[in-house]
Design a protein around this motif. Sequence first.
Motif, short mmCIF file in Angstrom:
data_model
loop_
_atom_site.label_atom_id
_atom_site.label_comp_id
_atom_site.label_asym_id
_atom_site.label_seq_id
_atom_site.Cartn_x
_atom_site.Cartn_y
_atom_site.Cartn_z
N LEU A 1 0.87 -1.17 0.00
CA LEU A 1 0.00 0.00 0.00
C LEU A 1 0.91 1.21 0.00
CD1 LEU A 1 -2.63 -0.70 2.81
CD2 LEU A 1 -2.68 -1.44 0.44
N GLY A 2 0.51 2.24 -0.71
CA GLY A 2 1.30 3.47 -0.71
C GLY A 2 1.71 3.86 -2.12
N ASN A 3 2.26 5.08 -2.21
CA ASN A 3 2.62 5.57 -3.53
C ASN A 3 3.65 6.68 -3.40
OD1 ASN A 3 2.60 6.00 -6.27
ND2 ASN A 3 0.77 7.26 -6.25
N HIS A 4 4.85 6.43 -3.88
CA HIS A 4 5.85 7.50 -3.94
C HIS A 4 5.97 8.03 -5.36
CE1 HIS A 4 8.30 4.12 -5.35
NE2 HIS A 4 9.10 5.03 -5.89
N MET A 5 5.19 7.49 -6.29
CA MET A 5 5.22 7.90 -7.69
C MET A 5 4.03 8.81 -7.97
SD MET A 5 6.10 4.20 -9.36
CE MET A 5 6.19 4.86 -11.03
N LYS A 6 4.22 10.08 -7.89
CA LYS A 6 3.13 11.03 -8.11
C LYS A 6 2.84 11.18 -9.61
CE LYS A 6 3.40 11.72 -3.73
NZ LYS A 6 2.86 10.68 -2.95
N GLY A 7 1.59 11.38 -9.93
CA GLY A 7 1.21 11.67 -11.31
C GLY A 7 0.95 10.44 -12.17
N VAL A 8 0.98 9.23 -11.62
CA VAL A 8 0.66 8.04 -12.41
C VAL A 8 -0.84 7.80 -12.31
CG1 VAL A 8 1.03 5.56 -12.65
CG2 VAL A 8 2.93 7.03 -11.94
N SER A 9 -1.51 7.78 -13.46
CA SER A 9 -2.96 7.60 -13.46
C SER A 9 -3.30 6.12 -13.63
CB SER A 9 -3.59 8.41 -14.59
OG SER A 9 -3.46 7.73 -15.82
N PRO A 10 -4.55 5.73 -13.34
CA PRO A 10 -4.94 4.33 -13.47
C PRO A 10 -4.83 3.76 -14.88
CG PRO A 10 -6.52 5.50 -12.11
CD PRO A 10 -5.59 6.53 -12.68
N LEU A 11 -4.66 4.58 -15.88
CA LEU A 11 -4.53 4.09 -17.25
C LEU A 11 -3.08 4.04 -17.73
CD1 LEU A 11 -7.53 6.03 -18.83
CD2 LEU A 11 -7.49 3.67 -17.99
N ASP A 12 -2.17 4.61 -16.97
CA ASP A 12 -0.76 4.68 -17.39
C ASP A 12 -0.05 3.35 -17.26
OD1 ASP A 12 -1.02 7.38 -17.87
OD2 ASP A 12 -0.13 8.00 -15.96
N LYS A 13 0.91 3.14 -18.15
CA LYS A 13 1.87 2.05 -18.02
C LYS A 13 3.09 2.66 -17.33
CE LYS A 13 -0.03 -1.25 -20.61
NZ LYS A 13 -0.41 -2.52 -20.12
N TYR A 14 3.71 1.92 -16.45
CA TYR A 14 4.87 2.43 -15.72
C TYR A 14 5.71 1.26 -15.24
CZ TYR A 14 2.11 1.17 -11.63
OH TYR A 14 1.37 0.48 -10.71
N GLU A 15 6.90 1.55 -14.79
CA GLU A 15 7.79 0.51 -14.27
C GLU A 15 8.06 0.76 -12.79
OE1 GLU A 15 11.28 -0.33 -16.54
OE2 GLU A 15 10.23 -0.09 -18.43
N LEU A 16 8.06 -0.32 -12.04
CA LEU A 16 8.31 -0.26 -10.61
C LEU A 16 8.70 -1.65 -10.14
CD1 LEU A 16 8.03 1.54 -7.98
CD2 LEU A 16 5.75 0.53 -7.75
N THR A 17 9.67 -1.74 -9.25
CA THR A 17 10.06 -3.02 -8.68
C THR A 17 9.89 -2.96 -7.16
OG1 THR A 17 12.37 -2.41 -8.36
CG2 THR A 17 11.77 -3.38 -10.51
N LEU A 18 9.94 -4.11 -6.54
CA LEU A 18 9.88 -4.17 -5.10
C LEU A 18 11.09 -3.46 -4.49
CD1 LEU A 18 8.16 -5.17 -2.76
CD2 LEU A 18 9.44 -7.31 -2.82
N ALA A 19 12.23 -3.53 -5.17
CA ALA A 19 13.44 -2.81 -4.70
C ALA A 19 13.19 -1.30 -4.68
CB ALA A 19 14.63 -3.14 -5.59
N ASP A 20 12.46 -0.77 -5.67
CA ASP A 20 12.10 0.66 -5.68
C ASP A 20 11.22 1.00 -4.48
OD1 ASP A 20 13.41 0.99 -8.17
OD2 ASP A 20 11.56 0.53 -9.28
#
Length: 192
Positions: free
Chosen positions: A118-137
């Motif tokens: 739970l949580g979000n340090h990535m501001k500005g990502v919308s529910p339709l966006d594709k993005y990259e994120l790992t557990l390490a991030d």
Amino acid sequence: MKKVLVGVILALGLFLIGSLTGFHFKEINAVPGDVKMIRSSDIGKYGKAVLFEDKAHETFGVAKVKKMFWFLYRYDGGTWGEMIEEGKPFQASGIADNEDFLVAIKTAKNSNIKYIVLGNHMKGVSPLDKYELTLADVIENIDEHYLKEVEDNYSLFVTEEYSEETWTIRAFDVNGNLIADKLFGGDARYIY
């Protein structure tokens, strides 16, 4: 002998009063219905968060139970009837008040989800966006996240507040790869 008799009468009286007023000795018994406890977690001095399955309807929910008199529990609200929609990676259920936000998550059986965040340090990502994120991030920014390992397809979180961040949910596999999410305002989805 009199002390034993008084003790038995007092215990019986407490049991009868408790039963008639909704007090129970176990936290799961305070949750109405034919339910099975999956797990519980302390909510400060308040009591317990209880993640449960409804045996009759094969659904799940999360309840708050208030601790009274150091050993009795009383139901204080909850969510009911949650199930995973076909093709979805998980289903989340939450309940909030002025002090706590409880989130219960059930993952699909074959989803390969090992960790829920739970949580979000990535501001500005919308529910339709594709993005990259790992557990390490996520771990690199852990002060902005709550992280739990999935056990028997369930996770239970107790946070201090309902917000866009605490209602942003991400799921990772055993290798730390993002495989599903539910961004605030969107639906749960697989990410490939």
